[in-house]
Design a protein around this motif. Structure first.
Motif, PDB file in Angstrom:
ATOM      1  N   UNK A   1     -16.086   5.815  20.407  1.00 51.49           N
ATOM      2  CA  UNK A   1     -14.696   5.900  20.726  1.00 51.49           C
ATOM      3  C   UNK A   1     -14.007   4.641  20.006  1.00 51.49           C
ATOM      4  N   UNK A   2     -14.307   3.439  20.181  1.00 48.95           N
ATOM      5  CA  UNK A   2     -13.811   2.346  19.843  1.00 48.95           C
ATOM      6  C   UNK A   2     -13.621   2.483  18.251  1.00 48.95           C
ATOM      7  N   UNK A   3     -14.798   2.854  17.290  1.00 49.79           N
ATOM      8  CA  UNK A   3     -14.786   3.026  16.104  1.00 49.79           C
ATOM      9  C   UNK A   3     -13.448   3.911  15.491  1.00 49.79           C
ATOM     10  N   UNK A   4     -13.178   4.813  16.343  1.00 53.27           N
ATOM     11  CA  UNK A   4     -12.073   5.727  16.053  1.00 53.27           C
ATOM     12  C   UNK A   4     -10.867   4.960  16.091  1.00 53.27           C
ATOM     13  N   UNK A   5     -10.654   4.045  16.730  1.00 52.21           N
ATOM     14  CA  UNK A   5      -9.300   3.535  16.720  1.00 52.21           C
ATOM     15  C   UNK A   5      -8.928   3.048  15.375  1.00 52.21           C
ATOM     16  N   UNK A   6      -9.581   2.312  14.602  1.00 47.06           N
ATOM     17  CA  UNK A   6      -9.121   1.955  13.034  1.00 47.06           C
ATOM     18  C   UNK A   6      -9.280   3.241  12.166  1.00 47.06           C
ATOM     19  N   UNK A   7     -10.269   4.184  12.627  1.00 41.80           N
ATOM     20  CA  UNK A   7     -10.425   5.437  11.678  1.00 41.80           C
ATOM     21  C   UNK A   7      -9.403   6.286  12.046  1.00 41.80           C
ATOM     22  N   UNK A   8      -8.710   6.459  13.242  1.00 42.39           N
ATOM     23  CA  UNK A   8      -7.322   7.050  13.439  1.00 42.39           C
ATOM     24  C   UNK A   8      -6.264   6.450  12.512  1.00 42.39           C
ATOM     25  N   UNK A   9      -6.007   5.090  12.543  1.00 48.94           N
ATOM     26  CA  UNK A   9      -5.062   4.581  11.784  1.00 48.94           C
ATOM     27  C   UNK A   9      -5.181   4.735  10.357  1.00 48.94           C
ATOM     28  N   UNK A  10      -6.366   4.792   9.965  1.00 46.46           N
ATOM     29  CA  UNK A  10      -6.652   5.084   8.224  1.00 46.46           C
ATOM     30  C   UNK A  10      -6.201   6.426   8.102  1.00 46.46           C
ATOM     31  N   UNK A  11      -6.692   7.395   8.920  1.00 50.44           N
ATOM     32  CA  UNK A  11      -6.726   8.687   8.488  1.00 50.44           C
ATOM     33  C   UNK A  11      -5.089   9.026   8.643  1.00 50.44           C
ATOM     34  N   UNK A  12      -4.204   8.511   9.533  1.00 46.26           N
ATOM     35  CA  UNK A  12      -3.078   8.708   9.733  1.00 46.26           C
ATOM     36  C   UNK A  12      -1.911   7.834   8.584  1.00 46.26           C
ATOM     37  N   UNK A  13      -2.445   6.959   8.036  1.00 49.66           N
ATOM     38  CA  UNK A  13      -1.973   6.185   6.948  1.00 49.66           C
ATOM     39  C   UNK A  13      -2.110   6.967   5.480  1.00 49.66           C
ATOM     40  N   UNK A  14      -3.338   7.428   5.440  1.00 51.55           N
ATOM     41  CA  UNK A  14      -3.525   8.361   4.318  1.00 51.55           C
ATOM     42  C   UNK A  14      -2.763   9.798   4.278  1.00 51.55           C
ATOM     43  N   UNK A  15      -2.597  10.234   5.326  1.00 48.53           N
ATOM     44  CA  UNK A  15      -1.908  11.632   5.541  1.00 48.53           C
ATOM     45  C   UNK A  15      -0.561  11.177   5.297  1.00 48.53           C
ATOM     46  N   UNK A  16       0.161  10.213   5.930  1.00 45.88           N
ATOM     47  CA  UNK A  16       1.443   9.619   5.524  1.00 45.88           C
ATOM     48  C   UNK A  16       1.731   9.481   4.138  1.00 45.88           C
ATOM     49  N   UNK A  17       0.875   8.803   3.515  1.00 51.05           N
ATOM     50  CA  UNK A  17       0.914   8.441   2.024  1.00 51.05           C
ATOM     51  C   UNK A  17       0.924   9.754   1.333  1.00 51.05           C
ATOM     52  N   UNK A  18       0.031  10.457   1.366  1.00 46.85           N
ATOM     53  CA  UNK A  18      -0.071  11.966   0.782  1.00 46.85           C
ATOM     54  C   UNK A  18       1.269  12.678   1.026  1.00 46.85           C
ATOM     55  N   UNK A  19       1.787  12.884   2.259  1.00 47.50           N
ATOM     56  CA  UNK A  19       2.938  13.402   2.479  1.00 47.50           C
ATOM     57  C   UNK A  19       4.191  13.053   2.078  1.00 47.50           C
ATOM     58  N   UNK A  20       4.006  11.652   1.837  1.00 48.35           N
ATOM     59  CA  UNK A  20       5.111  10.933   0.922  1.00 48.35           C
ATOM     60  C   UNK A  20       5.301  11.123  -0.320  1.00 48.35           C
ATOM     61  N   UNK A  21       3.901  10.966  -1.013  1.00 47.05           N
ATOM     62  CA  UNK A  21       3.853  11.288  -2.431  1.00 47.05           C
ATOM     63  C   UNK A  21       4.398  12.914  -2.908  1.00 47.05           C
ATOM     64  N   UNK A  22       4.162  13.605  -1.801  1.00 50.09           N
ATOM     65  CA  UNK A  22       4.686  14.884  -2.105  1.00 50.09           C
ATOM     66  C   UNK A  22       5.898  15.177  -2.063  1.00 50.09           C
ATOM     67  N   UNK A  23       6.637  14.520  -1.295  1.00 51.85           N
ATOM     68  CA  UNK A  23       8.031  14.438  -1.118  1.00 51.85           C
ATOM     69  C   UNK A  23       8.717  13.837  -2.362  1.00 51.85           C
ATOM     70  N   UNK A  24       8.031  13.094  -3.220  1.00 49.95           N
ATOM     71  CA  UNK A  24       8.640  12.254  -4.278  1.00 49.95           C
ATOM     72  C   UNK A  24       8.208  12.937  -5.453  1.00 49.95           C
ATOM     73  N   UNK A  25       7.438  13.900  -5.534  1.00 51.49           N
ATOM     74  CA  UNK A  25       6.929  14.604  -6.811  1.00 51.49           C
ATOM     75  C   UNK A  25       8.087  15.374  -7.557  1.00 51.49           C
ATOM     76  N   UNK A  26       8.259  15.098  -8.679  1.00 51.11           N
ATOM     77  CA  UNK A  26       9.350  15.854  -9.333  1.00 51.11           C
ATOM     78  C   UNK A  26       9.265  17.344  -9.401  1.00 51.11           C
TER      79      UNK A  26
END
Length: 85
Positions: free
Chosen positions: A60-85
């Motif tokens: 469970x403790x290992x999922x704390x940074x794991x969740x953060x990394x998953x959320x960061x990656x999802x945010x980066x992908x969704x942000x990239x999607x919005x800025x695509x021409x």
């Protein structure tokens, strides 16, 4: 409408599958922590131990940074999607 069938100012040189694939990856990144933590019988045990700590706790403790990394990656992908021409 432009002669190619696309609305004016909306060039789309990539296939629609590219955007669908990105959204599927985002969904998987957001569902991975929930699936990994909600299926308790999979990790409800004491072994293997890590530095004397039962598996149940350090998993469970290992999922704390794991969740953060998953959320960061999802945010980066969704942000990239919005800025695509």
């Amino acid at each position: 409408m432009a002669p190619t069938g696309q609305p004016t100012g909306q060039p789309d040189s990539r296939p629609a599958g590219h955007h669908r694939l990105r959204r599927v990856v985002i969904a998987l990144l957001l569902l991975a922590p929930a699936a990994g933590l909600l299926w308790v019988p999979w990790y409800a045990g004491a072994s293997p131990r890590l530095a004397g700590t039962p598996f149940f706790y350090w998993y469970q403790l290992a999922w704390v940074p794991g969740c953060g990394l998953c959320l960061l990656a999802a945010y980066a992908l969704s942000r990239h999607d919005r800025h695509d021409p």
